[in-house]
Design an enzyme around this catalytic site. Structure first.
Site, short mmCIF file in Angstrom:
data_model
loop_
_atom_site.label_atom_id
_atom_site.label_comp_id
_atom_site.label_asym_id
_atom_site.label_seq_id
_atom_site.Cartn_x
_atom_site.Cartn_y
_atom_site.Cartn_z
N CYS A 116 75.60 38.62 48.24
CA CYS A 116 75.18 38.88 46.88
C CYS A 116 73.77 39.20 46.86
O CYS A 116 73.33 39.66 45.93
CB CYS A 116 75.87 37.87 45.96
N HIS A 256 72.08 39.56 39.27
CA HIS A 256 73.49 39.68 40.10
C HIS A 256 74.49 39.27 39.07
O HIS A 256 74.35 38.27 38.20
CB HIS A 256 73.21 38.76 41.24
N ASN A 286 82.05 41.41 40.17
CA ASN A 286 81.32 41.17 40.99
C ASN A 286 81.32 42.13 42.13
O ASN A 286 82.29 42.28 42.99
CB ASN A 286 81.30 39.59 41.61
O1 UT7 Z 1 78.50 35.96 43.88
C1 UT7 Z 1 78.52 35.30 45.00
C2 UT7 Z 1 78.46 33.80 44.27
N1 UT7 Z 1 79.58 33.24 43.71
C3 UT7 Z 1 79.43 32.86 42.50
O2 UT7 Z 1 78.34 32.52 41.73
C4 UT7 Z 1 80.60 32.30 41.70
C5 UT7 Z 1 80.48 30.82 41.02
N2 UT7 Z 1 81.71 30.31 40.70
C6 UT7 Z 1 82.51 30.64 39.53
O3 UT7 Z 1 81.81 31.74 39.02
C7 UT7 Z 1 83.33 29.84 38.91
O4 UT7 Z 1 83.45 28.71 39.54
C8 UT7 Z 1 84.52 30.41 38.96
C9 UT7 Z 1 84.73 31.73 37.92
C10 UT7 Z 1 85.02 31.11 40.46
C11 UT7 Z 1 85.78 29.34 38.41
O5 UT7 Z 1 85.43 29.07 37.06
P1 UT7 Z 1 85.15 27.43 36.99
O6 UT7 Z 1 84.87 27.23 35.56
O7 UT7 Z 1 84.47 26.75 38.00
O8 UT7 Z 1 87.02 26.80 37.23
P2 UT7 Z 1 87.53 25.78 38.43
O9 UT7 Z 1 87.14 26.22 39.43
O10 UT7 Z 1 86.80 24.60 37.77
O11 UT7 Z 1 88.79 25.93 37.67
C12 UT7 Z 1 89.34 25.41 36.50
C13 UT7 Z 1 90.58 25.44 36.32
C14 UT7 Z 1 91.49 24.98 37.45
O12 UT7 Z 1 92.74 24.11 37.09
P3 UT7 Z 1 92.91 22.53 37.00
O13 UT7 Z 1 92.48 22.04 38.50
O14 UT7 Z 1 91.80 22.42 35.80
O15 UT7 Z 1 94.10 22.43 36.65
C15 UT7 Z 1 91.91 26.19 38.27
O16 UT7 Z 1 93.20 25.94 39.06
O17 UT7 Z 1 91.14 26.71 36.18
C16 UT7 Z 1 92.31 27.20 37.27
N3 UT7 Z 1 92.13 28.46 37.57
C17 UT7 Z 1 92.58 29.53 36.81
N4 UT7 Z 1 93.40 29.54 35.73
C18 UT7 Z 1 93.61 30.87 35.33
C19 UT7 Z 1 91.37 28.99 38.62
N5 UT7 Z 1 91.34 30.44 38.50
C20 UT7 Z 1 92.21 30.65 37.52
C21 UT7 Z 1 92.52 31.93 37.16
N6 UT7 Z 1 93.28 31.82 35.87
N7 UT7 Z 1 92.23 33.13 37.66
#
Ligand code: UT7
Length: 329
Positions: A116, A256, A286
């Site tokens: 990225c 980004h 992204n």
């Molecule tokens: O560009 C390259 C660099 N990349 C980045 O900068 C990305 C950085 N990371 C992020 O943007 C975020 O971490 C994400 C958008 C990928 C995820 O968001 P989050 O708020 O960190 O969610 P999480 O991974 O902590 O997941 C929270 C919950 C989980 O469920 P439990 O374990 O709390 O029951 C996930 O399983 O949300 C669940 N979950 C979803 N639910 C509905 C994960 N993906 C989804 C989804 N829809 N698509």
């Protein structure tokens, strides 16, 4: 201070027609529009459909648009850098394919892999070629067909990414405009927080790697989120301080587009109001190397020569950085 500066004289983009909405994703994986929008800011993304069409297809079109915008003939280009993690092939470089197709017969061409942060690293390197006097005009392209490495059964990644390309023509000027400064960082990701496990020399493609879905992007979202929030905000503030820029002197943050929450945290740290931040993650998701030049294209008619822009990114590698750019068009 260099005696030659590298300014952006033309920009261009290519977006595939197909729009993959949150609604459609709801029918593919267990997710919902509310979750995606509130956690990421994304509403829809573009996907390149069509047999045999790869990253070069989009890069070529973005390049031609940038050349036209700059009023530059392809023969005038001395070097082409394509930032991508989804090249058409491991080799030849995607940049070589673009060089041939656009008729840049006097250019040498290579790809740059910094995920990225790829466009920022490519832009600063293109700028260095110009400031050294070795090149007069350089084409810098950010292009990624992320859909080619995404597992559309994995809800944690498939909602995030889209396909696109955008390009800039950099050219030499003796005006103090264009790339003024940059700060780039790397912290090798031995923990594999964000990577594509197979297909490289450690795990070449095999029946097993395909079965195990090892050719798809993998990300520890939470871990990367933490690092990205700090990294992007810190380096953006660092470049402002280094160049004695107060928030009111910054016309735009060009971030980004990985997550709206990361963008908001960066703007807050810099002391910038939201109306000074380019945000198009809602429409494209992204697009890895393409996000920053895509923003420049979308805001082109709101930019004035001399505007101070801070371009900032964080991504796989881990890589991150900022460029202080004075708008030169
Ligand atoms: O560009 C390259 C660099 N990349 C980045 O900068 C990305 C950085 N990371 C992020 O943007 C975020 O971490 C994400 C958008 C990928 C995820 O968001 P989050 O708020 O960190 O969610 P999480 O991974 O902590 O997941 C929270 C919950 C989980 O469920 P439990 O374990 O709390 O029951 C996930 O399983 O949300 C669940 N979950 C979803 N639910 C509905 C994960 N993906 C989804 C989804 N829809 N698509």
């Amino acid at each position: 201070m260099p005696s030659i500066f590298a300014k952006i004289s033309g920009i261009g983009k290519y977006l595939p027609d197909y729009v993959l909405t949150n609604k459609e994703l709801e029918s593919m994986v267990e997710t919902n529009d509310e979750w995606i929008q509130s956690r990421t800011g994304i509403r829809e993304r573009r996907i390149l459909k069509g047999e045999g069409l790869g990253t070069s297809y989009m890069a070529e079109r973005a390049a031609n648009a940038a050349l036209e915008d700059a009023g530059t003939a392809p023969e005038e280009i001395d070097a082409i850098i394509v930032a991508t993690v989804t090249p058409d092939y491991f080799f030849p470089a995607t940049a070589c394919l673009v060089q041939k197709r656009i008729g840049a017969k006097n250019a040498y061409a290579f790809d740059l892999s910094a995920a990225c942060s790829g466009f920022l690293f490519a832009l600063s390197n293109g700028g260095n070629l110009i400031e050294s006097g070795r090149a007069k005009k350089v084409l810098v392209i950010g292009a990624d067909k992320m859909s080619s490495i995404i597992d559309y059964t994995d809800r944690t990644t498939c909602i995030l990414f889209g396909d696109a390309a955008a390009a800039v023509v950099l050219e030499a000027t003796d005006e103090e405009i264009g790339i003024i400064d940059y700060i780039h960082h790397t912290d090798g990701d031995e923990e594999c927080m964000l990577y594509q496990p197979a297909g490289g020399s450690v795990k070449p493609a095999s029946e097993q790697t395909v079965k195990d879905k090892l050719h798809y992007l993998r990300q520890d979202g939470r871990a990367v989120f933490k690092k990205a929030t700090h990294g992007m905000a810190d380096v953006s503030l660092e470049i402002m301080k280094k160049n004695n820029l107060e928030p009111e002197q910054v016309a735009w943050l060009v971030p980004h587009q990985a997550n709206l929450r990361i963008i908001d945290a960066t703007a807050r740290r810099m002391g910038l109001d939201k109306d000074k931040v380019m945000i198009n993650i809602d429409r494209y998701g992204n697009t890895t190397s393409a996000t920053i030049p895509l923003c420049l294209c979308d805001w082109d008619d709101q930019l004035t020569k001399g505007d101070n822009l801070i371009l900032s990114a964080f991504g796989g590698g881990l890589t991150w950085g900022s460029i202080y750019l004075k708008w030169g068009k």
